[in-house]
Motif scaffolding. Structure first.
Motif, PDB file in Angstrom:
ATOM      1  N   ASP A 302       0.775  -1.178   0.101  1.00  0.00           N
ATOM      2  CA  ASP A 302       0.038  -0.019   0.047  1.00  0.00           C
ATOM      3  C   ASP A 302       0.776   1.160  -0.075  1.00  0.00           C
ATOM      4  OD1 ASP A 302      -2.116  -1.540   0.050  1.00  0.00           O
ATOM      5  OD2 ASP A 302      -2.658  -1.354   2.243  1.00  0.00           O
ATOM      6  N   LYS A 303       2.206   0.963  -0.135  1.00  0.00           N
ATOM      7  CA  LYS A 303       3.091   2.359  -0.202  1.00  0.00           C
ATOM      8  C   LYS A 303       3.136   2.926   1.353  1.00  0.00           C
ATOM      9  CE  LYS A 303       3.626   2.690  -4.932  1.00  0.00           C
ATOM     10  NZ  LYS A 303       3.354   3.702  -6.102  1.00  0.00           N
ATOM     11  N   LYS A 304       2.767   2.219   2.046  1.00  0.00           N
ATOM     12  CA  LYS A 304       2.768   2.994   3.628  1.00  0.00           C
ATOM     13  C   LYS A 304       4.256   2.655   4.067  1.00  0.00           C
ATOM     14  CE  LYS A 304      -2.361   2.579   4.621  1.00  0.00           C
ATOM     15  NZ  LYS A 304      -3.358   2.110   5.226  1.00  0.00           N
ATOM     16  N   TRP A 305       5.297   3.384   3.801  1.00  0.00           N
ATOM     17  CA  TRP A 305       6.611   3.174   3.992  1.00  0.00           C
ATOM     18  C   TRP A 305       7.017   3.238   5.670  1.00  0.00           C
ATOM     19  CZ3 TRP A 305       7.356   0.267  -0.084  1.00  0.00           C
ATOM     20  CH2 TRP A 305       6.811   0.765  -1.207  1.00  0.00           C
ATOM     21  N   ASP A 306       6.476   4.218   6.154  1.00  0.00           N
ATOM     22  CA  ASP A 306       6.818   4.274   7.683  1.00  0.00           C
ATOM     23  C   ASP A 306       6.207   3.369   8.473  1.00  0.00           C
ATOM     24  OD1 ASP A 306       8.439   6.687   7.234  1.00  0.00           O
ATOM     25  OD2 ASP A 306       6.745   7.975   7.366  1.00  0.00           O
ATOM     26  N   GLU A 307       4.889   2.827   7.988  1.00  0.00           N
ATOM     27  CA  GLU A 307       4.333   2.011   9.019  1.00  0.00           C
ATOM     28  C   GLU A 307       4.832   0.721   8.674  1.00  0.00           C
ATOM     29  OE1 GLU A 307       2.923   4.041   6.992  1.00  0.00           O
ATOM     30  OE2 GLU A 307       0.806   5.079   7.862  1.00  0.00           O
ATOM     31  N   PRO A 320      16.733 -11.045  14.777  1.00  0.00           N
ATOM     32  CA  PRO A 320      17.660 -10.309  14.311  1.00  0.00           C
ATOM     33  C   PRO A 320      18.454 -10.666  13.286  1.00  0.00           C
ATOM     34  CG  PRO A 320      17.900 -10.969  16.624  1.00  0.00           C
ATOM     35  CD  PRO A 320      16.702 -11.517  16.230  1.00  0.00           C
ATOM     36  N   ASP A 321      18.470 -12.012  13.109  1.00  0.00           N
ATOM     37  CA  ASP A 321      19.493 -12.566  11.807  1.00  0.00           C
ATOM     38  C   ASP A 321      18.657 -12.885  10.608  1.00  0.00           C
ATOM     39  OD1 ASP A 321      17.865 -14.593  12.850  1.00  0.00           O
ATOM     40  OD2 ASP A 321      19.213 -16.018  12.946  1.00  0.00           O
ATOM     41  N   ASN A 322      17.459 -12.175  10.735  1.00  0.00           N
ATOM     42  CA  ASN A 322      16.707 -12.627   9.299  1.00  0.00           C
ATOM     43  C   ASN A 322      17.039 -11.491   8.185  1.00  0.00           C
ATOM     44  OD1 ASN A 322      14.172 -12.635   7.223  1.00  0.00           O
ATOM     45  ND2 ASN A 322      13.416 -14.331   8.876  1.00  0.00           N
ATOM     46  N   ILE A 323      17.661 -12.039   7.209  1.00  0.00           N
ATOM     47  CA  ILE A 323      18.295 -10.891   6.373  1.00  0.00           C
ATOM     48  C   ILE A 323      17.152 -10.545   5.331  1.00  0.00           C
ATOM     49  CG2 ILE A 323      19.767 -10.887   4.367  1.00  0.00           C
ATOM     50  CD1 ILE A 323      21.106 -13.424   5.408  1.00  0.00           C
ATOM     51  N   ALA A 324      16.035 -11.427   5.182  1.00  0.00           N
ATOM     52  CA  ALA A 324      15.091 -10.720   4.107  1.00  0.00           C
ATOM     53  C   ALA A 324      14.388  -9.491   5.033  1.00  0.00           C
ATOM     54  CB  ALA A 324      14.004 -12.017   4.042  1.00  0.00           C
ATOM     55  N   VAL A 325      14.003  -9.709   6.177  1.00  0.00           N
ATOM     56  CA  VAL A 325      13.472  -8.579   6.993  1.00  0.00           C
ATOM     57  C   VAL A 325      14.128  -7.319   6.982  1.00  0.00           C
ATOM     58  CG1 VAL A 325      12.549  -7.742   9.308  1.00  0.00           C
ATOM     59  CG2 VAL A 325      12.012 -10.232   8.298  1.00  0.00           C
ATOM     60  N   ILE A 326      15.731  -7.599   7.251  1.00  0.00           N
ATOM     61  CA  ILE A 326      16.401  -6.434   7.180  1.00  0.00           C
ATOM     62  C   ILE A 326      16.489  -5.579   6.118  1.00  0.00           C
ATOM     63  CG2 ILE A 326      18.892  -5.662   7.743  1.00  0.00           C
ATOM     64  CD1 ILE A 326      17.639  -6.470  10.349  1.00  0.00           C
ATOM     65  N   SER A 327      16.373  -6.454   5.043  1.00  0.00           N
ATOM     66  CA  SER A 327      16.561  -5.848   3.737  1.00  0.00           C
ATOM     67  C   SER A 327      15.305  -5.177   3.384  1.00  0.00           C
ATOM     68  CB  SER A 327      16.641  -7.227   2.414  1.00  0.00           C
ATOM     69  OG  SER A 327      17.923  -7.618   2.891  1.00  0.00           O
ATOM     70  N   SER A 328      14.114  -5.664   3.785  1.00  0.00           N
ATOM     71  CA  SER A 328      12.909  -5.016   3.581  1.00  0.00           C
ATOM     72  C   SER A 328      12.654  -3.810   4.354  1.00  0.00           C
ATOM     73  CB  SER A 328      11.794  -6.025   3.959  1.00  0.00           C
ATOM     74  OG  SER A 328      11.475  -7.254   3.357  1.00  0.00           O
ATOM     75  N   ILE A 329      13.378  -3.538   5.479  1.00  0.00           N
ATOM     76  CA  ILE A 329      13.351  -2.130   5.967  1.00  0.00           C
ATOM     77  C   ILE A 329      14.330  -1.386   5.333  1.00  0.00           C
ATOM     78  CG2 ILE A 329      14.060  -1.184   8.083  1.00  0.00           C
ATOM     79  CD1 ILE A 329      13.866  -3.759   9.539  1.00  0.00           C
ATOM     80  N   GLY A 330      15.329  -1.793   4.717  1.00  0.00           N
ATOM     81  CA  GLY A 330      16.077  -0.852   3.861  1.00  0.00           C
ATOM     82  C   GLY A 330      15.308  -0.519   2.622  1.00  0.00           C
ATOM     83  N   ASN A 331      14.521  -1.425   1.978  1.00  0.00           N
ATOM     84  CA  ASN A 331      13.631  -1.036   0.863  1.00  0.00           C
ATOM     85  C   ASN A 331      12.541  -0.180   1.103  1.00  0.00           C
ATOM     86  OD1 ASN A 331      15.181  -2.710  -1.150  1.00  0.00           O
ATOM     87  ND2 ASN A 331      14.197  -4.465  -0.135  1.00  0.00           N
ATOM     88  N   CYS A 332      12.273  -0.283   2.289  1.00  0.00           N
ATOM     89  CA  CYS A 332      11.121   0.594   2.731  1.00  0.00           C
ATOM     90  C   CYS A 332      11.674   2.223   2.580  1.00  0.00           C
ATOM     91  CB  CYS A 332      10.489   0.411   4.086  1.00  0.00           C
ATOM     92  SG  CYS A 332       9.342  -1.053   4.258  1.00  0.00           S
ATOM     93  N   TYR A 333      12.682   2.283   3.250  1.00  0.00           N
ATOM     94  CA  TYR A 333      13.436   3.747   3.193  1.00  0.00           C
ATOM     95  C   TYR A 333      13.951   4.065   1.884  1.00  0.00           C
ATOM     96  CZ  TYR A 333      13.429   3.903   8.283  1.00  0.00           C
ATOM     97  OH  TYR A 333      12.854   3.960   9.687  1.00  0.00           O
TER      98      TYR A 333
END
Length: 413
Positions: A302-307, A320-333
């Motif tokens: 939905d392009k709600k990047w902050d949420e 904390p060792d989940n690479i996919a999630v860490i990457s997704s946070i970076g992609n949000c920003y």
């Protein structure tokens, strides 16, 4: 009339004598294939009792082969212990004989359990075949392992026969609860059935494997893969989701089911359904990793990047060792920064120095997470999640000539 009756009796006695002759021939033959072909060629003229007797002769022939090779194996074990010469044994012959003994034992039992001319069932072979054949079933496991990588079809056949044979009427008197291998072998049989596209058997075996504590998670994933492989229409998917919800209602702690339901609902574009399901889950379990990551994906869609970044950050604190999630946070920003540029330059506008500085700051946030993902991803398994995004952010924030940008560019190739 008397003449006709006499003739009929003569025919009956002749057929019986012929069947006895076939049995005698089979009993004298040492080659299994020869005996099997002889029986097959003469089945039409035999009664159920005679067929049972002849099939039992085939069981004898195959079982004798098993006993012979088992004897060699036992002798070899002693030879190894006493450092004496080991005798080669017929591995393939042994495994073939086990299958032959079981298959003919089942057929023998089918005829053996049919009523006789007086309408009574008086089995002659069930008890002896049940005892001796149940005891050799373990060879099917060894055969399944032996054929892995050599002949996957035979590997599957042996493992599947091990599972199927636990339900043979021939073994109705056996205590299956003592079979410690059944549920685990059922999982590997389910895999074999899945790759063979025998989906009905794959699901059946996976259901048995669900009772294995160590294999239950893998069995559930396999069961879901089997079910998904059969989806062809939108209605199939809707029915599948309904079935998944029924399974989930019985075990709401099963995150595999939860994730699969959400994935299917996403494919149906049922965002409202996902939102309802995830909110209900988080109300009961605010720190559920699966629910948080799914909610993050929905926010990203939905392009709600902050949420999305907020929810995914909470998920990353849990794993904390989940690479996919860490990457997704970076992609949000990264996507947030790109959206800010689009807004600022809409209708031919230009970025102010203040806006440019703010956007660079967002790209820098993205770089922090994407570099962290890169450093964690030692095997580059998740490269597609972060590599191109890292290059994009470095290019925009640092410029094309920066060392970090050039390094990131190399990682995209």
């Amino acid at each position: 009339m008397k003449k006709l009756t006499t003739l009929a009796l003569a025919v009956v006695f002749s057929a019986s004598a012929f069947a006895q002759d076939v049995y005698k021939q089979i009993s004298k033959i040492k080659d299994y294939n020869e005996a099997y072909n002889l029986l097959k060629a003469n089945l039409g003229s035999m009664s159920a009792e005679e067929k049972a007797k002849c099939y039992n002769a085939l069981v004898d022939l195959a079982y004798d082969k098993v006993v012979k090779e088992q004897g060699t194996i036992t002798e070899n074990q002693m030879a190894e212990q006493f450092k004496t010469e080991v005798t080669p044994y017929d591995t393939i012959g042994l495994y073939n004989a086990v299958i032959q003994a079981l298959e003919n034992g089942v057929t023998c039992d089918e005829f053996d359990m049919q009523p006789n001319e007086k309408g009574k069932v008086k089995p002659k072979f069930r008890k002896s075949n049940s005892d001796r054949l149940y005891a050799i079933r373990y060879h099917l496991i060894n055969a399944g392992i032996y054929y892995q990588g050599k002949d996957e079809a035979l590997s599957y056949k042996n493992l599947a026969t091990y599972v199927d044979s636990s339900e043979y009427p021939l073994f109705a008197d056996k205590d299956k609860s003592k079979d410690e291998n059944l549920t685990q072998i059922a999982y590997y049989a389910a895999r074999g059935a899945y790759f063979a596209k025998d989906y009905a058997k794959a699901e059946k075996y996976a259901d048995i494997a669900l009772n294995d504590t160590a294999m239950a998670k893998n069995a559930m994933q396999l069961k879901l893969a089997v079910m998904q492989s059969q989806l062809k229409t939108r209605q199939d998917t809707l029915n599948y989701v309904t079935k998944l919800k029924e399974i989930y209602a019985k075990d709401e702690s099963n995150d595999i089911i939860l994730s699969t339901i959400c994935s299917m609902m996403l494919s149906l574009n049922d965002k409202a359904g996902i939102d309802q399901l995830i909110k209900a889950k988080l109300a009961k379990d605010p720190n559920n990793f699966t629910a948080l990551t799914v909610q993050g994906q929905v926010y990203m869609g939905d392009k709600k990047w902050d949420e999305a970044a907020q929810v995914l950050t909470k998920a990353s604190n849990i794993q904390p060792d989940n690479i996919a999630v860490i990457s997704s946070i970076g992609n949000c920003y990264m996507y947030k920064a790109q959206d800010e540029v689009e807004k600022a330059t809409a209708n031919g506008g230009r970025l102010t120095p203040e806006a440019e500085k703010a956007i660079i700051g967002i790209y820098q946030q993205a770089i922090g997470y994407l570099e962290k993902a890169k450093d964690m991803d030692k095997t580059m398994e998740f490269k597609s999640y972060w590599a191109y995004s890292l290059y994009t952010c470095c290019y925009r924030a640092l410029g094309p000539d920066d060392a970090k940008t050039k390094e990131a560019e190399l990682l995209t190739k």
